[in-house]
Scaffold this motif. Structure first.
Motif, PDB file in Angstrom:
ATOM      1  N   PRO A 259       0.667  -1.265  -0.002  1.00  0.00           N
ATOM      2  CA  PRO A 259      -0.413  -0.005   0.056  1.00  0.00           C
ATOM      3  C   PRO A 259       1.076   1.036  -0.150  1.00  0.00           C
ATOM      4  O   PRO A 259       2.090   1.229   0.530  1.00  0.00           O
ATOM      5  CB  PRO A 259      -0.985  -0.206   1.260  1.00  0.00           C
ATOM      6  N   GLY A 260       0.707   1.971  -0.959  1.00  0.00           N
ATOM      7  CA  GLY A 260       1.251   3.287  -1.037  1.00  0.00           C
ATOM      8  C   GLY A 260       2.308   3.600  -1.471  1.00  0.00           C
ATOM      9  O   GLY A 260       3.077   3.755  -1.685  1.00  0.00           O
ATOM     10  N   TYR A 261       3.094   1.489  -2.924  1.00  0.00           N
ATOM     11  CA  TYR A 261       3.665   2.036  -3.089  1.00  0.00           C
ATOM     12  C   TYR A 261       4.522   2.972  -4.609  1.00  0.00           C
ATOM     13  O   TYR A 261       3.557   3.754  -4.745  1.00  0.00           O
ATOM     14  CB  TYR A 261       3.435   0.789  -4.401  1.00  0.00           C
ATOM     15  N   ARG A 262       5.583   2.870  -5.174  1.00  0.00           N
ATOM     16  CA  ARG A 262       5.994   3.195  -5.948  1.00  0.00           C
ATOM     17  C   ARG A 262       6.477   2.604  -7.141  1.00  0.00           C
ATOM     18  O   ARG A 262       7.637   1.718  -7.012  1.00  0.00           O
ATOM     19  CB  ARG A 262       6.434   4.628  -5.254  1.00  0.00           C
ATOM     20  N   CYS A 263       6.101   2.880  -8.488  1.00  0.00           N
ATOM     21  CA  CYS A 263       6.836   2.034  -9.266  1.00  0.00           C
ATOM     22  C   CYS A 263       7.517   2.418 -10.738  1.00  0.00           C
ATOM     23  O   CYS A 263       6.824   3.870 -10.446  1.00  0.00           O
ATOM     24  CB  CYS A 263       5.723   1.154  -9.589  1.00  0.00           C
ATOM     25  N   VAL A 264       8.100   1.767 -11.287  1.00  0.00           N
ATOM     26  CA  VAL A 264       8.230   2.117 -12.486  1.00  0.00           C
ATOM     27  C   VAL A 264       8.026   0.977 -13.782  1.00  0.00           C
ATOM     28  O   VAL A 264       8.050   0.464 -12.970  1.00  0.00           O
ATOM     29  CB  VAL A 264      10.254   2.763 -12.532  1.00  0.00           C
ATOM     30  N   VAL A 265       7.291   1.397 -14.896  1.00  0.00           N
ATOM     31  CA  VAL A 265       6.894   0.877 -15.642  1.00  0.00           C
ATOM     32  C   VAL A 265       7.500   1.023 -17.033  1.00  0.00           C
ATOM     33  O   VAL A 265       7.851   2.369 -17.565  1.00  0.00           O
ATOM     34  CB  VAL A 265       5.268   1.496 -15.883  1.00  0.00           C
ATOM     35  N   VAL A 266       8.282  -0.203 -17.623  1.00  0.00           N
ATOM     36  CA  VAL A 266       8.987   0.082 -17.964  1.00  0.00           C
ATOM     37  C   VAL A 266       8.008  -1.316 -20.142  1.00  0.00           C
ATOM     38  O   VAL A 266       7.952  -1.797 -19.559  1.00  0.00           O
ATOM     39  CB  VAL A 266      10.009  -1.347 -18.274  1.00  0.00           C
ATOM     40  N   THR A 267       8.385   0.122 -20.809  1.00  0.00           N
ATOM     41  CA  THR A 267       8.076  -0.467 -22.404  1.00  0.00           C
ATOM     42  C   THR A 267       8.752   0.247 -23.400  1.00  0.00           C
ATOM     43  O   THR A 267       9.815   0.382 -23.201  1.00  0.00           O
ATOM     44  CB  THR A 267       6.067   0.411 -22.653  1.00  0.00           C
ATOM     45  N   ASN A 268       8.631   0.309 -24.428  1.00  0.00           N
ATOM     46  CA  ASN A 268       9.936   0.590 -25.725  1.00  0.00           C
ATOM     47  C   ASN A 268       9.876   1.944 -25.933  1.00  0.00           C
ATOM     48  O   ASN A 268       8.691   2.028 -25.222  1.00  0.00           O
ATOM     49  CB  ASN A 268       9.537  -0.697 -26.692  1.00  0.00           C
ATOM     50  N   ASN A 269      10.722   2.935 -25.885  1.00  0.00           N
ATOM     51  CA  ASN A 269      10.058   4.282 -25.991  1.00  0.00           C
ATOM     52  C   ASN A 269       9.765   4.610 -26.808  1.00  0.00           C
ATOM     53  O   ASN A 269       9.014   5.898 -26.398  1.00  0.00           O
ATOM     54  CB  ASN A 269      12.125   4.388 -26.210  1.00  0.00           C
ATOM     55  N   PHE A 270       9.331   4.197 -28.115  1.00  0.00           N
ATOM     56  CA  PHE A 270       7.804   4.729 -28.433  1.00  0.00           C
ATOM     57  C   PHE A 270       6.291   3.921 -28.389  1.00  0.00           C
ATOM     58  O   PHE A 270       5.727   5.368 -28.115  1.00  0.00           O
ATOM     59  CB  PHE A 270       8.192   4.275 -30.181  1.00  0.00           C
ATOM     60  N   HIS A 271       6.429   4.020 -27.019  1.00  0.00           N
ATOM     61  CA  HIS A 271       5.430   3.472 -26.226  1.00  0.00           C
ATOM     62  C   HIS A 271       4.904   4.846 -25.246  1.00  0.00           C
ATOM     63  O   HIS A 271       4.584   4.259 -24.419  1.00  0.00           O
ATOM     64  CB  HIS A 271       5.133   2.142 -26.452  1.00  0.00           C
ATOM     65  N   ALA A 272       6.599   5.022 -24.845  1.00  0.00           N
ATOM     66  CA  ALA A 272       6.391   5.262 -23.516  1.00  0.00           C
ATOM     67  C   ALA A 272       5.239   5.826 -22.776  1.00  0.00           C
ATOM     68  O   ALA A 272       4.872   6.365 -21.633  1.00  0.00           O
ATOM     69  CB  ALA A 272       7.811   5.942 -22.862  1.00  0.00           C
TER      70      ALA A 272
END
Length: 339
Positions: A259-272
């Motif tokens: 709860p109260g998490y912090r994240c980073v999402v990874v995809t390809n650069n064109f889709h960011a």
């Protein structure tokens, strides 16, 4: 000075909006409007220059966009040929080729109208130019801000690194495009551990397609573990079928675990940037970073992202295109009646 003041106000509005949330599409529009206002202000200053210098400045202002347009058309056509040769003739792979041919077709129409005496044709092409101009403005705004968004760096520790899935090769193998995402996610994980932070969860997200032997998440997890990622740091989200579901189902897992998490999402650069807009809509607490993509694939992929974003905002975009068409038609009719 008024025009420069307008550009400054728009830039301040852009800065405030981006600071509040970098994942809004309005940031791209405000950045584009700032560029338009600044260009207009610069052109207005030409009137204050000496005659010969004013002419030289106007020629420069006109020639740079024209030559740039021709160069862009040539580049897109060449890239389209490369895409067809490497990826096949499916419609999504033809976007850069079609865009390049469309640029040359528009140039040809403008040249033809210049030597034509047809008022009807002139009005029709002028109306088309208005619509194309609007779409071009939105596209350049999208590309410009997406480029800036892609420069975002991961700062501080995160609780989860979410990696978005894509199609598998042979039903169970990770393709190069997906491997690039996984490699980027693993780098973020390893960098946080190296600086003494708590190891983030590597959350791989992707369900099982009808033509796949295993879920994308399972194949992604196996790839990460084979590359040295600790198995206990890897978690699967294997229900999603779309990017929207990637975000929603991953958010559920993160909220339940932290709860109260912090994240980073990874995809390809064109889709960011588009993925960032989806993350915001889904209520995901984190920014999106892009992994490298083969250069030849970028133009077509970027056009595909733009088409998707344009369609997602279709009510506004189609309304504006309709209003421009109506305005151009009314002006053309009025001009014909006058003559």
């Amino acid at each position: 000075m008024v025009a420069f003041a307008l550009a400054a106000l728009l830039f301040v509005a852009f800065g405030i909006s981006a600071r509040r949330d970098r994942r809004r599409f309005r940031n791209a529009v405000l950045l584009g409007l700032t560029g338009v206002a600044l260009s207009f202000a610069v052109v207005l200053q030409v009137a204050a220059l000496p005659g010969w210098l004013a002419v030289a400045a106007l020629l420069l202002v006109l020639s740079v966009p024209t030559l740039g347009l021709v160069a862009a058309g040539g580049f897109l056509v060449a890239n389209g040929v490369t895409m067809v040769r490497k990826e096949g003739t499916r419609l999504p792979n033809l976007l850069s080729l079609l865009a390049g041919l469309g640029i040359f077709a528009m140039i040809a129409l403008l040249v033809f109208v210049g030597v034509s005496d047809s008022a009807v044709l002139t009005g029709a092409v002028a109306t088309l130019a208005l619509v194309v101009g609007y779409v071009s403005f939105v596209f350049l705004s999208f590309v410009g801000y997406a480029f800036l968004y892609g420069r975002i760096k991961v700062r501080g520790d995160v609780d989860h690194v979410v990696m978005l899935g894509s199609g598998l090769i042979g039903g169970d193998r990770v393709p190069p495009l997906l491997a690039s995402r996984l490699r980027k996610g693993q780098q973020i994980h390893d960098a946080q551990v190296a600086r003494g932070g708590r190891p983030p969860v590597l959350l791989v997200s992707g369900g099982k397609g009808s033509d796949e032997k295993v879920s994308e998440a399972r194949a992604m997890a196996d790839w990460l573990i084979a590359q040295g990622a600790p198995a206990e740091h890897v978690r699967l989200e294997d229900r999603s079928r779309t990017t929207e579901e990637n975000m929603l189902f991953s958010r559920e897992i993160m909220e339940a675990q932290t709860p109260g998490y912090r994240c980073v999402v990874v995809t390809n650069n064109f889709h960011a940037f588009r993925a960032a807009m989806m993350a915001r809509k889904a209520g995901v607490n984190g920014q999106v970073v892009g992994a490298p993509t083969a250069r030849y694939f970028l133009p077509t992929a970027t056009l595909r992202e733009f088409v998707a974003v344009f369609w997602e905002h279709r009510r506004v975009n189609l309304a504006i295109c309709g209003a421009l068409t109506a305005f151009g038609t009314l002006v053309s009719v009025a001009a014909l009646l006058t003559f």
